[in-house]
Design a protein around this motif. Structure first.
Motif, PDB file in Angstrom:
ATOM      1  N   ARG A 136      10.733   1.644 -20.965  1.00 50.78           N
ATOM      2  CA  ARG A 136      10.310   0.973 -22.193  1.00 50.78           C
ATOM      3  C   ARG A 136      11.428   0.947 -23.212  1.00 50.78           C
ATOM      4  NH1 ARG A 136       6.923  -2.544 -23.516  1.00 50.78           N
ATOM      5  NH2 ARG A 136       6.793  -3.080 -21.360  1.00 50.78           N
TER       6      ARG A 136
ATOM      7  N   ASP B 259       6.222  -5.388 -34.845  1.00 50.90           N
ATOM      8  CA  ASP B 259       5.145  -6.278 -34.438  1.00 50.90           C
ATOM      9  C   ASP B 259       4.658  -5.777 -33.082  1.00 50.90           C
ATOM     10  OD1 ASP B 259       3.462  -8.394 -33.937  1.00 50.90           O
ATOM     11  OD2 ASP B 259       5.064  -9.815 -33.468  1.00 50.90           O
TER      12      ASP B 259
ATOM     13  N   PHE C 289      -6.242   3.767 -25.161  1.00 50.12           N
ATOM     14  CA  PHE C 289      -5.526   4.276 -26.342  1.00 50.12           C
ATOM     15  C   PHE C 289      -6.394   4.232 -27.593  1.00 50.12           C
ATOM     16  CE2 PHE C 289      -1.201   2.816 -24.504  1.00 50.12           C
ATOM     17  CZ  PHE C 289      -1.278   3.829 -23.562  1.00 50.12           C
TER      18      PHE C 289
ATOM     19  N   ASN D 120       8.722   5.953 -20.515  1.00 49.78           N
ATOM     20  CA  ASN D 120       9.388   5.874 -21.806  1.00 49.78           C
ATOM     21  C   ASN D 120      10.819   5.380 -21.661  1.00 49.78           C
ATOM     22  OD1 ASN D 120       7.150   6.681 -23.059  1.00 49.78           O
ATOM     23  ND2 ASN D 120       7.896   8.699 -23.699  1.00 49.78           N
TER      24      ASN D 120
ATOM     25  N   GLU E 242      -5.610  -4.720 -16.177  1.00 43.16           N
ATOM     26  CA  GLU E 242      -5.857  -3.656 -17.151  1.00 43.16           C
ATOM     27  C   GLU E 242      -7.021  -3.981 -18.090  1.00 43.16           C
ATOM     28  OE1 GLU E 242      -1.074  -2.787 -17.720  1.00 43.16           O
ATOM     29  OE2 GLU E 242      -2.144  -4.252 -18.955  1.00 43.16           O
TER      30      GLU E 242
ATOM     31  N   GLU F 167       1.620 -12.686 -24.239  1.00 43.44           N
ATOM     32  CA  GLU F 167       1.480 -12.872 -25.692  1.00 43.44           C
ATOM     33  C   GLU F 167       2.836 -13.354 -26.183  1.00 43.44           C
ATOM     34  OE1 GLU F 167       1.769  -9.435 -28.442  1.00 43.44           O
ATOM     35  OE2 GLU F 167      -0.127 -10.100 -29.315  1.00 43.44           O
TER      36      GLU F 167
ATOM     37  N   THR G   1       3.008  -8.058 -22.562  1.00 42.58           N
ATOM     38  CA  THR G   1       3.178  -7.986 -24.019  1.00 42.58           C
ATOM     39  C   THR G   1       4.309  -6.999 -24.321  1.00 42.58           C
ATOM     40  OG1 THR G   1       1.712  -6.094 -24.407  1.00 42.58           O
ATOM     41  CG2 THR G   1       0.677  -8.258 -24.284  1.00 42.58           C
ATOM     42  N   LYS G   2       4.773  -7.017 -25.532  1.00 38.08           N
ATOM     43  CA  LYS G   2       5.826  -6.065 -25.878  1.00 38.08           C
ATOM     44  C   LYS G   2       5.798  -5.760 -27.371  1.00 38.08           C
ATOM     45  CE  LYS G   2       9.779  -8.886 -27.013  1.00 38.08           C
ATOM     46  NZ  LYS G   2      11.220  -8.944 -26.842  1.00 38.08           N
ATOM     47  N   ASP G   3       6.444  -4.665 -27.716  1.00 33.74           N
ATOM     48  CA  ASP G   3       6.657  -4.351 -29.132  1.00 33.74           C
ATOM     49  C   ASP G   3       7.920  -5.051 -29.610  1.00 33.74           C
ATOM     50  OD1 ASP G   3       4.500  -2.522 -29.311  1.00 33.74           O
ATOM     51  OD2 ASP G   3       5.734  -0.912 -28.486  1.00 33.74           O
ATOM     52  N   TRP G   4       7.850  -5.606 -30.796  1.00 35.52           N
ATOM     53  CA  TRP G   4       9.038  -6.130 -31.461  1.00 35.52           C
ATOM     54  C   TRP G   4       9.446  -5.116 -32.531  1.00 35.52           C
ATOM     55  CZ3 TRP G   4      11.752 -10.757 -30.892  1.00 35.52           C
ATOM     56  CH2 TRP G   4      11.186 -11.709 -30.049  1.00 35.52           C
TER      57      TRP G   4
ATOM     58  N   LEU H  39      -0.295   6.115 -19.209  1.00 34.07           N
ATOM     59  CA  LEU H  39       0.928   5.319 -19.272  1.00 34.07           C
ATOM     60  C   LEU H  39       1.114   4.774 -20.684  1.00 34.07           C
ATOM     61  CD1 LEU H  39       0.509   3.573 -15.882  1.00 34.07           C
ATOM     62  CD2 LEU H  39       2.688   4.508 -16.645  1.00 34.07           C
ATOM     63  N   LEU H  40       2.169   5.230 -21.299  1.00 34.38           N
ATOM     64  CA  LEU H  40       2.341   4.929 -22.717  1.00 34.38           C
ATOM     65  C   LEU H  40       2.960   3.563 -22.958  1.00 34.38           C
ATOM     66  CD1 LEU H  40       3.578   8.036 -24.628  1.00 34.38           C
ATOM     67  CD2 LEU H  40       1.734   6.482 -25.204  1.00 34.38           C
ATOM     68  N   LYS H  41       2.302   2.522 -22.512  1.00 35.25           N
ATOM     69  CA  LYS H  41       2.938   1.211 -22.585  1.00 35.25           C
ATOM     70  C   LYS H  41       2.051   0.196 -23.292  1.00 35.25           C
ATOM     71  CE  LYS H  41       1.463  -0.875 -18.320  1.00 35.25           C
ATOM     72  NZ  LYS H  41       1.250  -2.127 -18.995  1.00 35.25           N
ATOM     73  N   THR H  42       2.627  -0.956 -23.567  1.00 31.58           N
ATOM     74  CA  THR H  42       1.824  -2.058 -24.080  1.00 31.58           C
ATOM     75  C   THR H  42       1.193  -2.756 -22.878  1.00 31.58           C
ATOM     76  OG1 THR H  42       3.697  -3.571 -23.951  1.00 31.58           O
ATOM     77  CG2 THR H  42       3.383  -2.415 -26.031  1.00 31.58           C
ATOM     78  N   PRO H  43       0.106  -3.522 -23.089  1.00 31.42           N
ATOM     79  CA  PRO H  43      -0.504  -4.213 -21.952  1.00 31.42           C
ATOM     80  C   PRO H  43       0.500  -5.142 -21.255  1.00 31.42           C
ATOM     81  CG  PRO H  43      -1.988  -4.236 -23.834  1.00 31.42           C
ATOM     82  CD  PRO H  43      -0.677  -3.692 -24.330  1.00 31.42           C
ATOM     83  N   LYS H  44       0.253  -5.383 -19.996  1.00 35.03           N
ATOM     84  CA  LYS H  44       1.095  -6.240 -19.166  1.00 35.03           C
ATOM     85  C   LYS H  44       1.387  -7.579 -19.863  1.00 35.03           C
ATOM     86  CE  LYS H  44       1.007  -8.041 -14.409  1.00 35.03           C
ATOM     87  NZ  LYS H  44       0.180  -8.224 -13.218  1.00 35.03           N
TER      88      LYS H  44
ATOM     89  N   THR I 223      13.096  -2.285 -25.218  1.00 35.01           N
ATOM     90  CA  THR I 223      12.977  -2.602 -26.643  1.00 35.01           C
ATOM     91  C   THR I 223      14.267  -2.392 -27.397  1.00 35.01           C
ATOM     92  OG1 THR I 223      12.084  -0.407 -27.001  1.00 35.01           O
ATOM     93  CG2 THR I 223      10.499  -2.193 -26.885  1.00 35.01           C
TER      94      THR I 223
ATOM     95  N   LEU J 110      -3.990  -1.247 -24.585  1.00 34.86           N
ATOM     96  CA  LEU J 110      -4.769  -0.672 -23.487  1.00 34.86           C
ATOM     97  C   LEU J 110      -5.974   0.046 -24.092  1.00 34.86           C
ATOM     98  CD1 LEU J 110      -1.966   0.718 -21.147  1.00 34.86           C
ATOM     99  CD2 LEU J 110      -3.249  -1.420 -20.955  1.00 34.86           C
TER     100      LEU J 110
END
Lengths: 544, 544
Positions: free
Chosen positions: A14, B88, B97, A11, B118, A165, A57-60, A50-55, A18, B94
C-alpha cells in the motif's frame, strides 16, 4: 503471527502505491505473501484484518493531492470563464433512473443494499445525473460543470488507470440555442482546458452522428443495424480496417459490398474544410437528409471554430463513432500523441519493469500517450427520457482527469522533489539551551498566533524543548520559505531573527528584526520569495 | 394523466427546495398529491417516475453552491494556515472497518449490495476512515483536513437539517507530541474557522474525559457503568438535571446518593482557571489518578489558550460529555447563542409557517441557534484498533458545515439578490438591425475569445441575431459587470463600446474604445469595479 505478518506486508505494498516519488520495486515475495494472505482470508476470515481500501479504490494524499487540486482548480477556472456554474448531486440516484441508460455496461453499476425503502445505486457517470437534475428542477438552460467521483464495478487494472472509483470532470451546456454555437464553445473549452494543463500537442477528432448514420444508410445498412455498425467503426482507432470489416460482415451480417463502401468513407479525415469538400462531392450522400443536415451543421462549426481560432486543433475524422448510444449530433475526442515523452522516460520504464511483481503498484508512465484525454458530444434526447418528452438539448465535454493527472505528474518528475504537500510559509523556532532554558513554547505559540491573524501560514514543533537540528528538519519537511527564530538572549531583548530557507545557504543567520513588527517584515520576505516564481505546482500544471 | 400530474407536482416541490430565495409556500394540496402519488407508486410501480433525488438527499446548485464553495474555501484556508494537508479516501470502506465503531448507530450504516467480492459500506463519518488511512499508510504524524460527504440511513428531517447525505469538515492532528499542544491548536483552529465565517458570539465548552471518568468513579459509579452514566450527563444541554438524575437512578440503577454527588460536579462551569480552582479543591478527587491527570492537562491547556489569546472563547464545563465512545482526553463543543438573530427573522418565520404542508421544503431559519457548530476532542486509541495496538494519538475538530451554511445564508438574506450564481465579468453584445444586419455572431465569438485568452470571464447570447433587450437581460442574469458592445457602424470602423453594468445607470452609452486594445481597457474597468468591494459572497461569509 500470520496476522501481523500479513498486515505489515500489505502495508508495504500500500505504502508503495500511495507514496508518489522514490517508490521501490515490490519484491516478488511480497506479492506472494499477499496472495497467500488472500487464501488465508477465506478460511479464517474473522482473524484477518487487511488494512486496505476496497478493490479498485485508493487513498489520495500528499503531493498527489496538491497536484490534483491544482489541476481541478485550473479546469474550474476555464469553466467559470465561460459562464459555467457548478452543481452537486447525490452520490447515489434512484436505481430506475440509471437502468436502461448504459446498455451492456449496466451490469457494472454498484447497487446499494435494499435495507428497506427506495432502491438506489451509485452514479455511473455525471451525465445521466445531470440530465435528471435538469429535468427535476425544470431547468431551461444552464452551463454547468461538475468534478466528482463515479463508480463502476469493472475489473480494476491499476496499471492501466482503470479504477472502480474515479473522477470525472464535465462541462455541459443545456438549452435550446442556434445550431452549433454551444457545440463550438464546448470545443473551445476543451482546447482551453488542455492548453491550461500545458498540453499543446493535441488533436480533437470531430464527427457528426447524423453524417455517420447517413453514410451507413446510404451504403446499405438497415436502420436497425446502424448502432451496431457504428460500434464496429468505433474500434478503428485500435484495430486495422480488415478486422473491423470482418466484424461487420462475419459477426454483424453485412454484405461485403456494404462494408467496402463504408470503408471508403471512414478512411477520410482532414481539416473540417477538407472533409466537408469530400462529403459535399459524395454522390452517395446527396439524397440522405441526415447526412445533409450533418454537413450543414459542420459548415457552421467550421465558421465558428475559425472565430475561436481553434480550427488548427480540429480534425474532421469520419472514423470517429464514440461508444455511447445517446449522442445525436456532433461528437469529438481529444487525443494527445504522447509526442513529448516524459523527460525521465527511461527511469520510469525501469521502474515499471521492476514493479511487475507488485500488482497494485501504480505507474504513471504507462498511461502516457494512451487513448483520449477529453471527449464528448451532443445529446438532445437524454433529458427528455426523464421528463416525458419535454426535452432540453445538451452538448458537453468530459476531461479524463485521472489520465491528465498521470500525464502532468509524469511530465513533472524532475520537479517532484521540490513540491511540498503543505502550504506552510513560515516555521517558528526557538534556539537556546543551558540553565533556565524553557524552550520558548508559549512564545512560539504567541508568534504563530500573530502570523495566523495576519493570514500567514505558519507552523512550529509541538514540543516544549527541541533542538535546532530537529526544528530545521521539520521546517524543511513543511516546505516553509522563511524561519522566524526566537533566540534565548535576543527574544527577551525584543528581537527575532528572520531567515530565508531552502536556498542552500546556511551561512547567514538571517536578519534581526523588532519583535513588535516582525509580521510585516516576514510578509515582505515572502512576497519577494514568490516573485522568484517558485510556485512549483502551478509551474508543473502549466508545463512551464 | 396521473403520471404527468405527479411529475409536475413533484417538480414544483423540488423546485422550491432547491431554488434558494423567493421561495413560495407549498400549498397543502401539493403535499397531498405527492402522498397520493406515493401510494399509487406501490401499486403501479413501473408506470410512475418520480423525478426526485433519493430520500434524505438533495441537489446543490445555483447561489447556494457559490456560498457553499466560499465557506469551504474559507475553512480550507484556515486549515492550510496551520500546516494542514488534505486527503481523499474512498466513499465506501470495507464493512468490517466500520462495524463496532459507532455503537447503536451502526444500524444507520449504508451497505453496498453484495454483488460478489468484498463487503463494503458507505462511510459514516470522516474520523474512522482517517484512522484507517493513518494505519494503512503507516503514517507517524499528519495534520489533515477533509471536507466530504458522509452517509447515514437516519430518518431525514429536512426542516431540522438532518439529511442522509451531508458534508463533514474535519481537521485532525495525528502524532505523538508533548501533552495538550496539538489540543490547544485544534481549539485555535476552531476559533479561527468560526471567526472566519463571521461568527463572533460563540463559546467553546471544553471538558476532559479523564476528569469526567475520575468524577464518576469518585462518586461511586462502577467502572463498567461509566460510559452509560457519561451518556446520561451528555443530555444535560437538552434536559433539566431532574430528568438526567432520573435516568441515572431509575433507568441506569445508580444510588440516589451517587447521582447527587455527580450533580454537584456537573453544574460547575466557568473559565478554565475558575473550574480548575474548583477541581483542585475537590477533596473527593484527590485520590483519583485519572482526574489528577486530566487536571494537569487542563492546566497546560489554560497556559496555551492564553498564548493563543483564545481563552475568552473557552468555558470549562463539567457537564460536557460528548456522545462518542472513542474520546480519551480533552473534548469540546462550540455553540453559538443565536444571539444575533437574522435580520429577516420575521419574514423567515412566516415562510416557515406557510411551509408546514410541503414536507421536503428546507428552511434555513429553523437551524439557526440550534445545537453546536463545531465539536471534537482527543481520541488516542482509534488508530490502534486498526493497527493491532500500534497506535497514533489523535485530536481533531469537526465543523458542522451544513449548519454553518444555514446560519450564513439566513444572515445574508438582505444581500441574497445581489449574489450571482455565475462568475461572469463581461457580456458581449451586438447592436444593429435593418438591411444586411448579420448579428455579428462570429465577431462576438472572436471578441469573447480575446477576453478568454486574457483570462477574463465572458459570455454572449448563443443566437445569430438577438435584440438589445434580450442581451441586457441575459447580461443581468449572468451577473456581468461590464458590457462590450459591437455596434453596427462602430465595429466595422474599429471601435467597441465598453459600458459598466448594474449601476442602475442606463443613460450612458459607455465609452468608445479601439477594438484592437479593448481588452486592457475592460480589465481596468473590472479592477476598478472590484475595488468598490462588490465581492458579495466574500462579504456574506465574512459577515461584513
Amino acid at each position: 503471527m500470520i496476522r501481523l505478518f500479513l498486515r505489515s506486508t500489505v502495508n508495504s505494498v500500500r505504502k508503495m502505491s500511495t507514496s508518489a516519488a522514490g517508490t521501490e520495486p515490490a519484491p516478488a515475495k511480497v506479492a506472494k505473501a499477499v496472495n497467500a494472505g488472500a487464501k488465508q482470508k477465506k478460511s479464517k476470515k474473522n482473524d484477518l484484518y487487511l488494512l486496505k481500501t476496497p478493490k479498485g479504490t485508493k487513498d489520495w494524499a500528499d503531493k498527489d493531492m496538491v497536484l490534483r487540486e491544482e489541476i481541478f482548480g485550473t479546469l474550474s477556472k476555464v469553466f467559470k470563464r465561460h459562464g459555467g456554474v457548478t452543481i452537486d448531486t447525490p452520490v447515489f440516484e434512484l436505481r430506475e433512473f440509471l437502468t436502461g441508460k448504459y446498455g451492456e455496461d449496466s451490469k457494472l453499476i454498484y447497487n446499494l443494499e435494499d435495507q428497506g425503502g427506495e432502491l438506489t445505486s451509485l452514479r455511473y457517470d455525471l451525465t445521466v445525473p445531470f440530465a435528471r437534475f435538469v429535468a427535476t428542477n425544470s431547468i431551461a438552460n444552464i452551463k454547468r460543470y461538475h468534478i466528482a467521483k463515479v463508480y463502476r464495478r469493472d475489473q480494476p487494472a491499476m496499471t492501466k488507470g482503470r479504477m472502480r472509483e474515479f473522477y470525472q470532470c464535465d462541462f455541459d451546456v443545456a438549452g435550446a440555442y442556434d445550431t452549433m454555437i454551444p457545440d463550438a464553445e464546448v470545443l473551445a473549452v476543451t482546447c482551453e482546458g488542455l492548453l491550461g494543463l500545458g498540453i499543446r500537442d493535441f488533436k480533437i477528432k470531430v464527427n457528426h452522428r447524423k453524417i455517420l448514420d447517413g453514410i451507413f444508410q446510404a451504403c446499405g445498412v438497415k436502420e436497425e443495424d446502424v448502432r451496431k455498425i457504428s460500434s464496429a467503426v468505433d474500434k478503428l482507432d485500435k484495430l486495422p480496417w480488415e478486422a473491423v470489416k470482418k466484424e461487420m460482415t462475419v459477426e454483424k451480417g453485412q454484405l461485403e459490398e456494404v462494408a467496402d463502401k463504408i470503408g471508403e468513407f471512414v478512411k477520410v479525415s482532414g481539416s473540417i474544410v477538407q472533409t466537408l469538400d469530400y462529403l459535399r462531392s459524395a454522390t452517395l450522400l446527396k439524397d440522405s437528409e441526415a447526412a445533409q443536415q450533418g454537413i450543414k451543421d459542420m459548415e457552421s462549426l467550421a465558421e465558428y471554430a475559425e472565430a475561436f481560432s481553434i480550427e488548427g486543433h480540429l480534425s474532421f475524422d469520419l472514423s470517429l463513432a464514440r461508444g455511447l448510444d445517446y449522442y445525436t449530433g456532433m461528437i469529438f475526442e481529444a487525443v494527445t500523441a504522447g509526442s513529448a515523452p516524459p523527460t525521465n522516460a527511461e527511469e520510469l520504464k525501469k521502474k515499471a519493469q521492476g514493479k511487475e511483481a507488485g500488482k497494485e503498484v501504480e505507474d504513471a508512465s504507462e498511461y502516457v500517450g494512451i487513448g483520449s484525454v477529453a471527449a464528448g458530444g451532443r445529446y438532445d434526447n437524454l433529458v427528455g427520457m426523464f421528463s416525458n418528452g419535454k426535452t432540453v438539448p445538451c452538448v458537453g465535454t468530459s476531461f479524463g482527469v485521472e489520465r491528465l493527472f498521470s500525464i502532468v505528474k509524469a511530465r513533472s518528475a524532475k520537479d517532484w522533489d521540490k513540491l511540498s504537500p503543505t502550504h506552510t510559509d513560515v516555521f517558528i523556532m526557538a534556539f537556546g539551551g543551558g540553565e533556565g532554558w524553557t524552550g520558548f513554547l508559549k512564545e512560539r505559540m504567541a508568534v504563530a498566533k500573530k502570523l495566523w491573524t495576519a493570514g500567514v501560514n505558519a507552523e512550529y514543533v509541538y514540543k516544549a524543548k527541541v533542538n535546532p537540528r530537529k526544528q530545521f528538519d521539520a521546517a524543511e519537511k513543511s516546505g516553509a520559505k522563511v524561519a522566524v527564530i526566537l533566540g534565548k538572549e535576543e527574544f527577551p531583548a525584543g528581537k527575532v531573527r528572520v531567515k530565508i530557507l531552502g536556498r542552500g545557504d546556511d551561512s547567514t543567520e538571517g536578519d534581526l528584526v523588532d519583535a513588535d513588527n516582525f509580521v510585516d517584515y516576514v510578509k515582505e520576505q515572502l512576497s519577494s520569495y514568490h516573485e522568484d516564481g517558485v510556485d512549483v505546482v502551478a509551474r508543473m500544471v502549466k508545463n512551464l
